[in-house]
Design a protein around this motif. Sequence first.
Motif, PDB file in Angstrom:
ATOM      1  N   ARG A 142      44.841  53.663  57.619  1.00  9.15           N
ATOM      2  CA  ARG A 142      43.499  54.088  57.187  1.00  9.15           C
ATOM      3  C   ARG A 142      43.075  53.505  55.848  1.00  9.15           C
ATOM      4  N   HIS A 143      44.028  53.249  54.960  1.00  9.92           N
ATOM      5  CA  HIS A 143      43.705  52.709  53.642  1.00  9.92           C
ATOM      6  C   HIS A 143      44.766  51.686  53.259  1.00  9.92           C
ATOM      7  N   PHE A 144      44.369  50.753  52.371  1.00  8.24           N
ATOM      8  CA  PHE A 144      45.260  49.648  52.019  1.00  8.24           C
ATOM      9  C   PHE A 144      45.353  49.479  50.510  1.00  8.24           C
ATOM     10  N   GLY A 145      46.517  49.013  50.064  1.00 13.12           N
ATOM     11  CA  GLY A 145      46.724  48.762  48.648  1.00 13.12           C
ATOM     12  C   GLY A 145      47.806  47.728  48.440  1.00 13.12           C
ATOM     13  N   VAL A 146      48.221  47.578  47.189  1.00 11.84           N
ATOM     14  CA  VAL A 146      49.245  46.596  46.834  1.00 11.84           C
ATOM     15  C   VAL A 146      50.260  47.252  45.904  1.00 11.84           C
ATOM     16  N   SER A 147      51.306  46.505  45.602  1.00 11.51           N
ATOM     17  CA  SER A 147      52.331  46.985  44.683  1.00 11.51           C
ATOM     18  C   SER A 147      52.827  45.815  43.852  1.00 11.51           C
ATOM     19  N   ASN A 148      52.942  46.035  42.553  1.00 10.91           N
ATOM     20  CA  ASN A 148      53.482  45.020  41.646  1.00 10.91           C
ATOM     21  C   ASN A 148      52.652  43.738  41.625  1.00 10.91           C
ATOM     22  N   GLN A 149      51.338  43.872  41.706  1.00 11.22           N
ATOM     23  CA  GLN A 149      50.476  42.680  41.691  1.00 11.22           C
ATOM     24  C   GLN A 149      49.595  42.656  40.449  1.00 11.22           C
ATOM     25  N   LYS A 150      49.294  41.433  39.988  1.00 10.95           N
ATOM     26  CA  LYS A 150      48.426  41.244  38.831  1.00 10.95           C
ATOM     27  C   LYS A 150      47.014  40.898  39.297  1.00 10.95           C
ATOM     28  N   PRO A 151      46.042  40.912  38.391  1.00  7.99           N
ATOM     29  CA  PRO A 151      44.639  40.770  38.776  1.00  7.99           C
ATOM     30  C   PRO A 151      44.303  39.570  39.652  1.00  7.99           C
ATOM     31  N   MET A 152      44.774  38.382  39.297  1.00  9.70           N
ATOM     32  CA  MET A 152      44.397  37.210  40.068  1.00  9.70           C
ATOM     33  C   MET A 152      44.958  37.249  41.484  1.00  9.70           C
ATOM     34  N   GLN A 153      46.125  37.844  41.649  1.00  9.73           N
ATOM     35  CA  GLN A 153      46.686  37.987  42.994  1.00  9.73           C
ATOM     36  C   GLN A 153      45.837  38.940  43.830  1.00  9.73           C
ATOM     37  N   ILE A 154      45.363  39.998  43.202  1.00 13.89           N
ATOM     38  CA  ILE A 154      44.512  40.952  43.898  1.00 13.89           C
ATOM     39  C   ILE A 154      43.164  40.318  44.219  1.00 13.89           C
ATOM     40  N   ASP A 155      42.611  39.575  43.277  1.00 10.61           N
ATOM     41  CA  ASP A 155      41.328  38.913  43.520  1.00 10.61           C
ATOM     42  C   ASP A 155      41.413  37.909  44.669  1.00 10.61           C
ATOM     43  N   LEU A 156      42.549  37.216  44.758  1.00 13.35           N
ATOM     44  CA  LEU A 156      42.734  36.283  45.864  1.00 13.35           C
ATOM     45  C   LEU A 156      42.697  37.031  47.193  1.00 13.35           C
ATOM     46  N   LEU A 157      43.369  38.166  47.269  1.00 11.62           N
ATOM     47  CA  LEU A 157      43.333  38.976  48.489  1.00 11.62           C
ATOM     48  C   LEU A 157      41.914  39.455  48.791  1.00 11.62           C
ATOM     49  N   LYS A 158      41.247  39.942  47.745  1.00  6.28           N
ATOM     50  CA  LYS A 158      39.906  40.522  47.926  1.00  6.28           C
ATOM     51  C   LYS A 158      38.872  39.495  48.384  1.00  6.28           C
ATOM     52  N   LYS A 159      39.159  38.217  48.152  1.00  5.99           N
ATOM     53  CA  LYS A 159      38.248  37.171  48.622  1.00  5.99           C
ATOM     54  C   LYS A 159      38.174  37.172  50.145  1.00  5.99           C
ATOM     55  N   TYR A 160      39.252  37.612  50.793  1.00  7.84           N
ATOM     56  CA  TYR A 160      39.328  37.569  52.252  1.00  7.84           C
ATOM     57  C   TYR A 160      39.386  38.954  52.902  1.00  7.84           C
ATOM     58  N   VAL A 161      40.005  39.897  52.222  1.00  5.13           N
ATOM     59  CA  VAL A 161      40.180  41.229  52.794  1.00  5.13           C
ATOM     60  C   VAL A 161      38.927  42.065  52.559  1.00  5.13           C
ATOM     61  N   LYS A 162      38.392  42.660  53.608  1.00  2.00           N
ATOM     62  CA  LYS A 162      37.148  43.431  53.469  1.00  2.00           C
ATOM     63  C   LYS A 162      37.393  44.890  53.086  1.00  2.00           C
ATOM     64  N   GLN A 163      38.614  45.387  53.327  1.00  4.70           N
ATOM     65  CA  GLN A 163      38.929  46.773  52.993  1.00  4.70           C
ATOM     66  C   GLN A 163      39.162  46.909  51.483  1.00  4.70           C
ATOM     67  N   PRO A 164      38.716  48.015  50.887  1.00  7.03           N
ATOM     68  CA  PRO A 164      38.992  48.239  49.458  1.00  7.03           C
ATOM     69  C   PRO A 164      40.490  48.317  49.189  1.00  7.03           C
ATOM     70  N   ILE A 165      40.918  47.763  48.070  1.00  5.98           N
ATOM     71  CA  ILE A 165      42.307  47.905  47.626  1.00  5.98           C
ATOM     72  C   ILE A 165      42.345  49.174  46.787  1.00  5.98           C
ATOM     73  N   VAL A 166      42.933  50.237  47.350  1.00  2.00           N
ATOM     74  CA  VAL A 166      42.797  51.553  46.727  1.00  2.00           C
ATOM     75  C   VAL A 166      43.840  51.843  45.662  1.00  2.00           C
ATOM     76  N   ALA A 167      44.992  51.143  45.713  1.00  2.00           N
ATOM     77  CA  ALA A 167      46.069  51.478  44.781  1.00  2.00           C
ATOM     78  C   ALA A 167      46.906  50.259  44.442  1.00  2.00           C
ATOM     79  N   ASN A 168      47.546  50.324  43.274  1.00  2.00           N
ATOM     80  CA  ASN A 168      48.496  49.308  42.848  1.00  2.00           C
ATOM     81  C   ASN A 168      49.687  50.046  42.250  1.00  2.00           C
TER      82      ASN A 168
END
Length: 305
Positions: A142-168
Motif C-alpha cells: 500500500r505504501h513505499f519507502g526507502v532505507s539508508n538513502q541520500k537525497p540524490m538517490q531518492i530523487d533518481l527514484l522519484k523521477k520514475y516512481v509515481k508513488q510517494p516515498i513515505v519514509a527513509n
Amino acid sequence: MRTIQLGTRSLEVPVIAVGCMRMNGLEKTEAEKFIKAAMEEGANFFDHADIYGGGACEEIFADAIGMNDDIREKMILQSKCGIRQGMFDFSKEHILNSVDGILKRLKTDYIDVLLLHRPDALVEPEEVAEAFDQLESSGKVRHFGVSNQKPMQIDLLKKYVKQPIVANQLQLSITNATMISNGINVNMENDAAIDRDGSILDYCRLHDMTIQPWSPFQYGFFEGVFLGSDKFPELNQKIDEIAAKYSVSNTTIAIAWLLRHPAKMQPVIGTMNIGRLKDSCKASEIHLTREEWYEIYRAAGNVLP
C-alpha cells in the motif's frame, strides 16, 4: 500512544515502531507475549525485513500471533527487501519475488509499507517503478519507502516512481547524530561540519518523508549500547539526571530525545525485552525542553560552534 502521519499519505502510525530483527531469538510463547505487550501499548507498527533471520523472524511473528484477518487489521506491517548474499538487488524480478516471500511468511495478503533496504549501485529506477506499480495495483503493497538513502538517490527514484516515498530508515541516535551535527556546524572547519549524507535530515523534512531512526541506543555500527556504558560517563549522568526529573528510565529519555526533534521521527525499537519496550513507549508522553535536548546533545561529546 501518540501517532503521526507517515509521509504524505493518510496513514496514521504510532511514534514508536517495533523492530523485529531479533525475533528469531524468542520461543513462540515468548514472541506471542512480546507482540501482545506491544499491541497493548499502542505500538502496533511492526518493522520487518526479508533478511532478518533469513526470513525466520517474519515466520515466527506470524505463527506467534496466530495471524488471521481480524488480527491483521489491528496492526501495521512494514518490511524491507533488496539485500542479497554479497550484493544489493533492486531489480524488478527480485523486488516482486521478495514481496511474495514476505507475504507468505507473514501469512497476509498485503503489507502496509515496503522499504528498499540499502542502495543498489546497479539500480535501474525504471524497473523499480514497474515493480511498485505492479505491487500497488495488485494490492500487495500500500505504501513505499526507502532505507539508508541520500537525497540524490531518492530523487533518481522519484523521477520514475509515481508513488510517494513515505519514509527513509536511517541510523540515528544521540551518539550517532552526524545528520544533525553537520547542520549545526555549517561552514565550520571541524569534523562535525562534514556532510556525509547530502543533508538528508533537511531533505526529508522538505519533502514530508518520515525518518525512521534505527539502532537508537547504539554507538558506532553495532559496537554497543551507550546507555550504561563506561565509554559515555557524562552522557549517562545527564540522561539519568533528566530521567529522574521525569520519573522514567534512561531508555525513555534516549527515545524522547529523538521524538523531541520537530522532524516528527518514528524510532525503530529493536529490543525483544518487554520492559524496555514499555519504557521506550513511555517516551511518547515526554516532551523534553530545548535546554534538556541540547544538554544531552553536548553530553554525548558534541561541541557547539
